[in-house]
Design a protein around this motif. Sequence first.
Motif, PDB file in Angstrom:
ATOM      1  N   GLU A  82     -15.322 -32.630 -27.935  1.00 27.97           N
ATOM      2  CA  GLU A  82     -15.262 -31.850 -26.698  1.00 27.97           C
ATOM      3  C   GLU A  82     -13.844 -31.338 -26.470  1.00 27.97           C
ATOM      4  O   GLU A  82     -12.897 -32.128 -26.436  1.00 27.97           O
ATOM      5  CB  GLU A  82     -15.701 -32.704 -25.507  1.00 27.97           C
ATOM      6  N   LEU A  83     -13.720 -30.037 -26.337  1.00 27.31           N
ATOM      7  CA  LEU A  83     -12.449 -29.399 -26.037  1.00 27.31           C
ATOM      8  C   LEU A  83     -12.230 -29.496 -24.530  1.00 27.31           C
ATOM      9  O   LEU A  83     -13.031 -28.987 -23.751  1.00 27.31           O
ATOM     10  CB  LEU A  83     -12.480 -27.936 -26.490  1.00 27.31           C
ATOM     11  N   THR A  84     -11.141 -30.166 -24.104  1.00 25.87           N
ATOM     12  CA  THR A  84     -10.923 -30.403 -22.679  1.00 25.87           C
ATOM     13  C   THR A  84      -9.855 -29.508 -22.068  1.00 25.87           C
ATOM     14  O   THR A  84      -9.895 -29.233 -20.877  1.00 25.87           O
ATOM     15  CB  THR A  84     -10.549 -31.875 -22.419  1.00 25.87           C
ATOM     16  N   GLN A  85      -8.876 -29.079 -22.853  1.00 22.89           N
ATOM     17  CA  GLN A  85      -7.834 -28.192 -22.338  1.00 22.89           C
ATOM     18  C   GLN A  85      -7.203 -27.434 -23.503  1.00 22.89           C
ATOM     19  O   GLN A  85      -7.128 -27.938 -24.614  1.00 22.89           O
ATOM     20  CB  GLN A  85      -6.750 -28.966 -21.595  1.00 22.89           C
ATOM     21  N   ALA A  86      -6.748 -26.213 -23.212  1.00 20.15           N
ATOM     22  CA  ALA A  86      -6.056 -25.393 -24.212  1.00 20.15           C
ATOM     23  C   ALA A  86      -4.776 -24.850 -23.600  1.00 20.15           C
ATOM     24  O   ALA A  86      -4.706 -24.615 -22.388  1.00 20.15           O
ATOM     25  CB  ALA A  86      -6.953 -24.249 -24.671  1.00 20.15           C
ATOM     26  N   ARG A  87      -3.765 -24.674 -24.454  1.00 19.72           N
ATOM     27  CA  ARG A  87      -2.468 -24.145 -24.024  1.00 19.72           C
ATOM     28  C   ARG A  87      -1.935 -23.212 -25.097  1.00 19.72           C
ATOM     29  O   ARG A  87      -2.104 -23.470 -26.283  1.00 19.72           O
ATOM     30  CB  ARG A  87      -1.448 -25.278 -23.839  1.00 19.72           C
ATOM     31  N   VAL A  88      -1.250 -22.158 -24.660  1.00 16.70           N
ATOM     32  CA  VAL A  88      -0.574 -21.270 -25.590  1.00 16.70           C
ATOM     33  C   VAL A  88       0.786 -20.926 -24.992  1.00 16.70           C
ATOM     34  O   VAL A  88       0.914 -20.740 -23.788  1.00 16.70           O
ATOM     35  CB  VAL A  88      -1.416 -20.008 -25.918  1.00 16.70           C
ATOM     36  N   LYS A  89       1.792 -20.835 -25.850  1.00 15.29           N
ATOM     37  CA  LYS A  89       3.174 -20.644 -25.406  1.00 15.29           C
ATOM     38  C   LYS A  89       3.518 -19.171 -25.224  1.00 15.29           C
ATOM     39  O   LYS A  89       4.670 -18.819 -25.116  1.00 15.29           O
ATOM     40  CB  LYS A  89       4.112 -21.306 -26.429  1.00 15.29           C
ATOM     41  N   GLY A  90       2.548 -18.306 -25.179  1.00 15.40           N
ATOM     42  CA  GLY A  90       2.784 -16.877 -24.990  1.00 15.40           C
ATOM     43  C   GLY A  90       1.481 -16.136 -25.171  1.00 15.40           C
ATOM     44  O   GLY A  90       0.420 -16.730 -25.175  1.00 15.40           O
ATOM     45  N   SER A  91       1.558 -14.846 -25.331  1.00 14.82           N
ATOM     46  CA  SER A  91       0.352 -14.067 -25.588  1.00 14.82           C
ATOM     47  C   SER A  91       0.690 -13.014 -26.630  1.00 14.82           C
ATOM     48  O   SER A  91       1.850 -12.784 -26.942  1.00 14.82           O
ATOM     49  CB  SER A  91      -0.165 -13.422 -24.298  1.00 14.82           C
ATOM     50  N   GLY A  92      -0.332 -12.401 -27.170  1.00 13.29           N
ATOM     51  CA  GLY A  92      -0.116 -11.385 -28.197  1.00 13.29           C
ATOM     52  C   GLY A  92      -1.401 -11.096 -28.927  1.00 13.29           C
ATOM     53  O   GLY A  92      -2.486 -11.400 -28.446  1.00 13.29           O
ATOM     54  N   ALA A  93      -1.278 -10.549 -30.117  1.00 12.10           N
ATOM     55  CA  ALA A  93      -2.419 -10.111 -30.919  1.00 12.10           C
ATOM     56  C   ALA A  93      -3.443 -11.218 -31.121  1.00 12.10           C
ATOM     57  O   ALA A  93      -3.162 -12.218 -31.765  1.00 12.10           O
ATOM     58  CB  ALA A  93      -1.923  -9.608 -32.266  1.00 12.10           C
ATOM     59  N   GLY A  94      -4.613 -11.048 -30.539  1.00 17.84           N
ATOM     60  CA  GLY A  94      -5.708 -11.984 -30.752  1.00 17.84           C
ATOM     61  C   GLY A  94      -5.532 -13.330 -30.079  1.00 17.84           C
ATOM     62  O   GLY A  94      -6.240 -14.271 -30.411  1.00 17.84           O
ATOM     63  N   MET A  95      -4.609 -13.463 -29.164  1.00 19.92           N
ATOM     64  CA  MET A  95      -4.372 -14.773 -28.546  1.00 19.92           C
ATOM     65  C   MET A  95      -4.121 -14.654 -27.049  1.00 19.92           C
ATOM     66  O   MET A  95      -3.348 -15.408 -26.485  1.00 19.92           O
ATOM     67  CB  MET A  95      -3.224 -15.488 -29.234  1.00 19.92           C
ATOM     68  N   GLU A  96      -4.798 -13.731 -26.415  1.00 17.10           N
ATOM     69  CA  GLU A  96      -4.627 -13.565 -24.991  1.00 17.10           C
ATOM     70  C   GLU A  96      -5.287 -14.732 -24.263  1.00 17.10           C
ATOM     71  O   GLU A  96      -6.432 -15.058 -24.528  1.00 17.10           O
ATOM     72  CB  GLU A  96      -5.263 -12.253 -24.517  1.00 17.10           C
ATOM     73  N   PRO A  97      -4.550 -15.364 -23.341  1.00 19.06           N
ATOM     74  CA  PRO A  97      -5.180 -16.428 -22.567  1.00 19.06           C
ATOM     75  C   PRO A  97      -6.249 -15.835 -21.652  1.00 19.06           C
ATOM     76  O   PRO A  97      -6.161 -14.666 -21.262  1.00 19.06           O
ATOM     77  CB  PRO A  97      -4.027 -17.028 -21.761  1.00 19.06           C
TER      78      PRO A  97
END
Length: 136
Positions: free
Chosen positions: A56-71
């Motif tokens: 089970e995926l409970t939380q996700a985090r990304v240190k920025g945004s860009g190509a194919g990784m928009e929060p």
Amino acid sequence: MAAALAQRGGGGLSLCLASAGVVKALSVAAFTLVWTHSIEKVEWQEDWRVTPRGLELTQARVKGSGAGMEPPPEARLVDGWFQWQPKPAAFPQVALGNSGTAGEWRLCAGGNCRTLSEILGHPVGANVTTMKACSP
């Protein structure tokens, strides 16, 4: 196996990793999967739980945004990370591919992070690694 990766999984379950014919069971109830985006070179983190229903995926985090990784729109910026909680779902199996251009997947538990190659005991390279809940 590092002591930090030896915490007992929930309900007697373990996390099983399989790649290139090697299978390893880790006695963890929860872990963080960490990787670097191959194009944007930005770090991603996902928190997972090992349950009888699957992973089970409970939380996700990304240190920025860009190509194919928009929060997603519900993400909130906290301490420089876009954070969000995905809709609850259990995955029977998760496949991790590796392009070889951004470093390796890392699995963190109990404050200790290791690459999949370190855990599996061989270079993972471009091989797919599968993760699933399993009995020890």
